[in-house]
Motif scaffolding. Structure first.
Motif, short mmCIF file in Angstrom:
data_model
loop_
_atom_site.label_atom_id
_atom_site.label_comp_id
_atom_site.label_asym_id
_atom_site.label_seq_id
_atom_site.Cartn_x
_atom_site.Cartn_y
_atom_site.Cartn_z
N PHE A 175 -43.49 0.71 8.42
CA PHE A 175 -44.42 1.74 8.89
C PHE A 175 -43.80 2.62 9.97
O PHE A 175 -43.93 3.84 9.96
N ASN A 176 -43.11 2.01 10.93
CA ASN A 176 -42.52 2.77 12.05
C ASN A 176 -41.07 3.13 11.80
O ASN A 176 -40.32 2.34 11.21
N ASP A 177 -40.68 4.34 12.32
CA ASP A 177 -39.26 4.73 12.25
C ASP A 177 -38.39 3.66 12.88
O ASP A 177 -37.29 3.37 12.42
N THR A 178 -38.91 3.09 13.98
CA THR A 178 -38.13 2.12 14.75
C THR A 178 -37.84 0.85 13.96
O THR A 178 -36.98 0.06 14.35
N ASP A 179 -38.56 0.65 12.84
CA ASP A 179 -38.33 -0.57 12.05
C ASP A 179 -37.23 -0.40 11.00
O ASP A 179 -36.89 -1.35 10.30
N LEU A 180 -36.70 0.83 10.88
CA LEU A 180 -35.65 1.03 9.88
C LEU A 180 -34.31 0.49 10.39
O LEU A 180 -33.98 0.64 11.57
N SER A 181 -33.52 -0.07 9.48
CA SER A 181 -32.24 -0.69 9.85
C SER A 181 -31.13 0.36 9.86
O SER A 181 -31.32 1.49 9.40
N ALA A 182 -29.98 -0.04 10.37
CA ALA A 182 -28.82 0.85 10.36
C ALA A 182 -28.49 1.30 8.94
O ALA A 182 -28.21 2.48 8.70
N ASP A 183 -28.56 0.39 8.00
CA ASP A 183 -28.25 0.75 6.61
C ASP A 183 -29.24 1.77 6.07
O ASP A 183 -28.87 2.68 5.34
N ALA A 184 -30.50 1.58 6.43
CA ALA A 184 -31.51 2.54 5.98
C ALA A 184 -31.16 3.92 6.52
O ALA A 184 -31.21 4.92 5.80
N TRP A 185 -30.80 4.00 7.80
CA TRP A 185 -30.45 5.29 8.40
C TRP A 185 -29.22 5.90 7.73
O TRP A 185 -29.14 7.11 7.55
N LYS A 186 -28.26 5.02 7.36
CA LYS A 186 -27.07 5.54 6.66
C LYS A 186 -27.49 6.23 5.37
O LYS A 186 -27.02 7.31 5.04
N ASN A 187 -28.40 5.59 4.66
CA ASN A 187 -28.89 6.16 3.41
C ASN A 187 -29.61 7.49 3.65
O ASN A 187 -29.41 8.47 2.94
N VAL A 188 -30.44 7.51 4.72
CA VAL A 188 -31.17 8.74 5.06
C VAL A 188 -30.19 9.87 5.35
O VAL A 188 -30.33 10.99 4.87
N VAL A 189 -29.15 9.57 6.14
CA VAL A 189 -28.17 10.60 6.49
C VAL A 189 -27.51 11.16 5.23
O VAL A 189 -27.37 12.38 5.08
N ALA A 190 -27.15 10.27 4.31
CA ALA A 190 -26.50 10.72 3.07
C ALA A 190 -27.43 11.67 2.32
O ALA A 190 -27.01 12.73 1.84
N GLU A 191 -28.68 11.31 2.24
CA GLU A 191 -29.62 12.18 1.51
C GLU A 191 -29.88 13.49 2.26
O GLU A 191 -30.05 14.53 1.64
N TYR A 192 -29.93 13.40 3.58
CA TYR A 192 -30.09 14.62 4.39
C TYR A 192 -28.94 15.59 4.10
O TYR A 192 -29.14 16.80 3.93
N LYS A 193 -27.74 15.04 4.07
CA LYS A 193 -26.57 15.91 3.86
C LYS A 193 -26.61 16.53 2.46
O LYS A 193 -26.29 17.71 2.29
N ALA A 194 -27.05 15.73 1.49
CA ALA A 194 -27.17 16.26 0.13
C ALA A 194 -28.21 17.38 0.08
O ALA A 194 -28.02 18.40 -0.57
N LEU A 195 -29.30 17.17 0.83
CA LEU A 195 -30.34 18.20 0.90
C LEU A 195 -29.78 19.51 1.47
O LEU A 195 -30.01 20.59 0.93
N VAL A 196 -29.01 19.38 2.55
CA VAL A 196 -28.42 20.58 3.17
C VAL A 196 -27.52 21.30 2.18
O VAL A 196 -27.58 22.53 2.03
N LYS A 197 -26.72 20.52 1.47
CA LYS A 197 -25.79 21.11 0.49
C LYS A 197 -26.58 21.86 -0.60
O LYS A 197 -26.27 22.99 -0.96
N ARG A 198 -27.63 21.18 -1.11
CA ARG A 198 -28.46 21.79 -2.16
C ARG A 198 -29.08 23.10 -1.66
O ARG A 198 -29.09 24.11 -2.33
N ASP A 199 -29.58 23.04 -0.45
CA ASP A 199 -30.37 24.14 0.09
C ASP A 199 -29.52 25.32 0.54
O ASP A 199 -29.90 26.47 0.39
#
Ligand code: ADP
Ligand code: MG
Ligand code: MG
Length: 898
Positions: A175-199
């Motif tokens: 539920f909370n951002d604070t509960d996400l793990s390092a690996d989860a954040w790594k995944n988020v960053v990868a998708e963020y970067k893909a989003l930037v590239k797409r956009d």
């Protein structure tokens, strides 16, 4: 010598100039100047540098190119940060991260939002994880950076980032951002970067130096966004002020439970109470506090108790850091000598200051803080007076909406007369009066109002009109009476036939209850609860200080006993304008007035006037009694006679019956009196020239009333254009005085003077002054006649004029100093030349406007006169004008407290 485009702060070699509140604020912007100033006070500010507002100006002058020396200066300043912190920008093992913030002279929405954690990339994030020993923190910081930079600098939609984050939380079932793990954040960053590239079609920039210049460029570009441009237009901020850019070493409030971030005010900004008011969040960064994702906790035990919260305060969880922060609070208040709004971050138990600025506050808080700070020896009384906004006192004089109350807004209009009022909707002045007699509170709703509606306006708790501007009849009369008024609510359609009004498909009927807030211009459905003002205590103290320093007197424009009493209660030192026509509109007298108008010859007119005399005398006696010992300026009859005649068929029939004449005859007289241009017609002293009996009766009433009371009547002849008019009418008044004194065997001292409200009168003031003991500037009409502009009709197009910069402010609200003001100045000089002791005042609406009051001080008027509810505002504004005027003559006259 090359220009210095970049100023460092916080590092040992800080080279910001010391006097940051003056021109340096223009150079470094508010945020940059205050960061430098805090650093020079020895407060813990992370090191950084400011790129000056001059770079912004140069950038736009030079086809969006930076000055040639800028890059080298930024590099050097960056080195200083690296040296101070001991880590390097872009270093793969232990990277320096930066925040990049915009900062104009005044805080301005529409500017680029802050970018935090700049300098992170796929390489440095690994270094940060190692150096901090916290992989999760490193990737949390990286995802924040990609999102902020992507959103703010690259223009990728904020929502698209949020969607990715939400998906990750769903996938991980947290539920909370604070509960996400390092690996989860790594995944988020990868998708963020893909989003930037797409956009954007380009990879997210990995080079820290490119990131920095990208962010700097985005700040300068944000100066010209549509939002920023229109904000500047509305707030009169010149384009060439430019914005500065602040680049600063990051500190981290999100590295664990001994970290925090928060915002605070050094005193309570809504009440002014002197206690530390603020919020913080443990293990959080930057905007988390205002973002509302987690509930922030109070800084102090007192604050927590006031809010009834059981979340522990910082005073309890981090007592050591809290003590430091509380010391900072003292230091800042001593230094700035004003309430501050601050931002801070705690990294691993160490406090860092990220911002300070003068805190915004309510009027009530402003008053309390000013009075308290004088008591604490922080500021002088004069400084306290200068800090208060006279207009804002208005908020304190009228009932206001209970801030906690729920409201449903029906529509908006102009905030024409402050105060909030609820009541039953009525559509006619007669209904208003009748219902008020039954003890009901009513809101009088009209398309517009006219002098015939006065009784209903008086009976109403509030007035709402759909036409007319800030100086329409409704607005002026409502302000005078202290009634709440929303004027010109154009979206509202009133239908008198069906006794309804509507906005779109929302219909309000006569008898429904509405609430209007004349300070905000809002119209609300139902009764919204209000709270009463408190005029003793700090308010009284400040008013006393104002009275001690001001040079000009403050009088009120008042004619009814109620208004006169209100005015005295607010500290008026006399009446500067008593409009006698009001007395003629009284329902019991209007009949005699009409008889007088219908009389065919002077003797018949005298008969009718004789019936009015006792009533006029009674009015004046009552007014003089209230103003005992003070001067009262009475203006003889001013409006054209047709204003007093019946208009509707029913009224015409009724009058014809009582007067025993035919309705046709009434209509004929109406046609005779009809004027094409009443504003320039048979009115003012022109009535006295044609029908001297009217002025004679009025003068007699004044003298007969005055001999009974200790008062100095000042008899004012309106609308003269030539000295001859005044000479003729002054003689009439003097002869009447002689007659009354002979009849009664008593005398009273009085003066005769004139209103200066026509340009010709101002230009020939030296010819007029020998017969005038005083000039009272009627700046409403003087503005109309100088600009050839009707104040009732100009509302229709005034906005176009203001928008295109023809006038900086509505000339009916703030005196047009260059034009109308010049005429005032000429009249003052010419009048004084032939009559050095001539008494000078102003009685137009401008008499209650602070900017116009400052002008009155500069030309040396003796007093200003304004509507009763503006008297306190005028007292403060006059005090400020005196202080500023003295300071202008002697630069160090405004003393600073030690
Ligand atoms: P605003 O004008 O919206 O207050 P700021 O420029 O003050 O924007 O920045 C927003 C937030 O970013 C601040 O509240 C602060 O917490 C955070 N911030 C700014 N600079 C730094 C920094 N050097 N280190 C850590 N946080 C920072
Ligand atoms: Mg911001
Ligand atoms: Mg801030």
């Amino acid at each position: 010598m090359t220009t210095q485009w970049v100023y460092s702060f916080g590092a040992k070699e800080s080279n910001a100039r010391p006097d940051t509140q003056g021109p340096v604020k223009n150079l470094l912007g508010g945020k940059g100047a205050n960061l430098a100033e805090m650093a020079s006070l020895g407060l813990p500010v992370p090191p950084g540098f400011t790129i000056t507002t001059e770079v912004c100006t140069a950038f736009y002058k030079n086809a969006e190119q930076y000055p040639a020396e800028l890059r080298a200066q930024v590099d050097a300043a960056l080195k200083k940060i690296e040296n101070a912190v001991g880590v390097k920008f872009g270093d793969a093992k232990n990277p320096l991260l930066l925040s990049v913030r915009s900062g104009a002279r005044v805080s301005m929405p529409g500017m680029m939002d802050t970018v935090l954690n700049l300098g992170l990339n796929d390489e440095t994030v690994v270094g940060l994880a190692t150096s901090s020993g916290d992989e999760r923190f490193a990737w949390d910081s990286y995802r924040r950076f990609v999102q902020m930079y992507g959103d703010v600098v690259l223009g990728v939609s904020h929502h698209d980032f949020e969607d990715i984050l939400d998906q990750q939380k769903r996938d991980d079932n947290v539920f909370n951002d604070t509960d996400l793990s390092a690996d989860a954040w790594k995944n988020v960053v990868a998708e963020y970067k893909a989003l930037v590239k797409r956009d954007t079609g380009a990879d997210f920039p990995m080079n820290p130096v490119d990131q920095l210049w990208g962010a700097v460029g985005a700040v300068f570009k944000s100066w010209m966004t549509a939002r920023a441009v229109s904000y500047r237009a509305i707030h009169d901020i010149p384009e060439d002020w430019g914005t500065a850019v602040n680049v600063q070493a990051m500190v981290f409030g999100n590295m664990g439970d001994d970290c925090a971030t928060g915002v605070a005010f050094t005193r309570d900004p809504s009440t002014g109470e002197n206690y530390f008011y603020g919020e913080y969040l443990i293990n959080a960064q930057g905007e988390d506090v205002v973002a509302g994702i987690r509930t922030p906790q109070s800084l102090t035990i007192l604050g927590r108790e006031k809010e009834g919260s059981n979340l522990p305060s910082m005073e309890e969880t981090m007592p050591g850091v809290f003590k430091q922060l509380d010391d900072v609070r003292q230091t800042l208040e001593k230094h700035y000598r004003d309430m501050q709004d601050i931002e801070f971050t705690v990294q691993s138990g160490t406090l860092y200051m990220l911002q300070t600025r003068t805190g915004k506050r309510t009027s009530a808080a402003a008053l309390k803080i000013a009075v308290d700070m004088v008591g604490e020896g922080l500021i002088t009384k004069e400084e306290a007076l200068l800090r208060l906004e006279p207009q804002a006192l208005d908020q304190l004089l009228h009932p206001t909406l209970d801030p906690a109350a729920h409201k449903t807004i029906l529509t908006r209009g102009l905030p024409a007369s402050p105060g909030a009022a609820s009541g039953i909707v009525v559509f006619s002045a007669d209904d208003a009066e009748a219902m008020a007699k039954d003890g009901k509170k009513v809101i009088l709703c009209r398309r517009e109002t006219s002098p015939e509606d006065i009784h209903g306006m008086h009976a109403a708790a509030g007035i709402l009109t759909t036409r007319g501007g800030m100086t329409s009849h409704a607005a002026v009369v409502a302000r005078g009476m202290g009634r709440a008024c929303v004027a010109g609510a154009g979206a509202l359609q009133i239908d008198y036939e069906t006794a309804t009004m509507r906005v779109g498909d929302r219909v309000v009927k006569a008898g429904d209850v509405i609430t209007i807030d004349g300070g905000a211009g809002e119209v609300m459905l139902g009764a919204v609860p209000t709270v009463q003002p408190e005029l003793s205590g700090d308010f009284a103290t400040v008013m006393q200080w104002a009275d001690d320093v001001r040079r000009m007197g403050v009088r009120a424009n008042a004619e009814t006993p109620l208004d006169a009493k209100t005015a005295r209660g607010f500290g008026a030192e006399g009446i500067g304008l008593c409009r006698t026509e009001h007395m003629f509109f009284d329902p019991t007298r209007i009949q005699h007035v009409r008889e007088m108008i219908f009389a065919n010859n002077a003797p018949a007119r005298r008969d009718a006037l004789a019936k009015l005399l006792p009533a006029q005398r009674g009015d004046f006696a009552e007014l003089f009694e209230i103003m005992r010992g003070l001067p009262v300026t009475i203006r003889l009859l001013d409006p054209p006679l047709h204003e007093f005649l019946p208009q509707s068929d029913a009224d015409i029939a009724e009058f014809a019956r009582i007067a025993n004449i035919g309705a046709d005859q009434v209509r004929m007289r109406l046609r005779e009196l009809h004027e094409t241009n009443p504003m320039l017609g048979h009115r003012g002293c022109r009535l006295g020239m044609t029908y001297p009996e009217i002025y004679e009766m009025q003068a007699r009433a004044i003298f007969e009333a005055a001999i009974k009371v200790d008062v100095t009547p000042e008899i004012m002849i309106p609308l003269i254009a030539t000295h001859r008019e005044l000479a003729v009418l002054k003689k009439l008044v003097d002869e009447t005085a002689v007659a009354v004194f002979a009849e009664t065997g008593k005398t009273v001292s009085y003066t005769v003077g004139t209103m200066i409200e026509l340009p010709r009168a101002a230009l020939t003031a030296d010819e007029i002054a020998p017969d005038a003991a005083f000039f009272s500037f009627g700046t409403n009409d003087l503005t109309q006649t100088t600009l050839g502009l009707s104040r009732d009709d100009s509302a229709l197009f005034m906005n176009d004029y203001l928008r295109q910069g023809v006038f900086a402010r509505d000339p009916f609200a703030t005196l047009d100093i260059d034009g109308v003001g010049q005429l005032v100045r000429i009249a003052v000089e010419k009048g004084r030349k032939v009559r050095p002791d001539i008494k000078l005042g102003i009685c137009g609406e401008h008499g209650g406007d602070p900017a116009s009051i400052a002008f009155c001080e500069s030309v040396g008027l003796h007093y200003v006169s304004c509507s009763p509810y503006r008297v306190p505002i005028a007292r403060l504004a006059a005090a400020q004008a005196t202080i500023r005027e003295n300071a202008g003559k002697k630069p160090d006259a405004v003393k600073r407290a030690a």
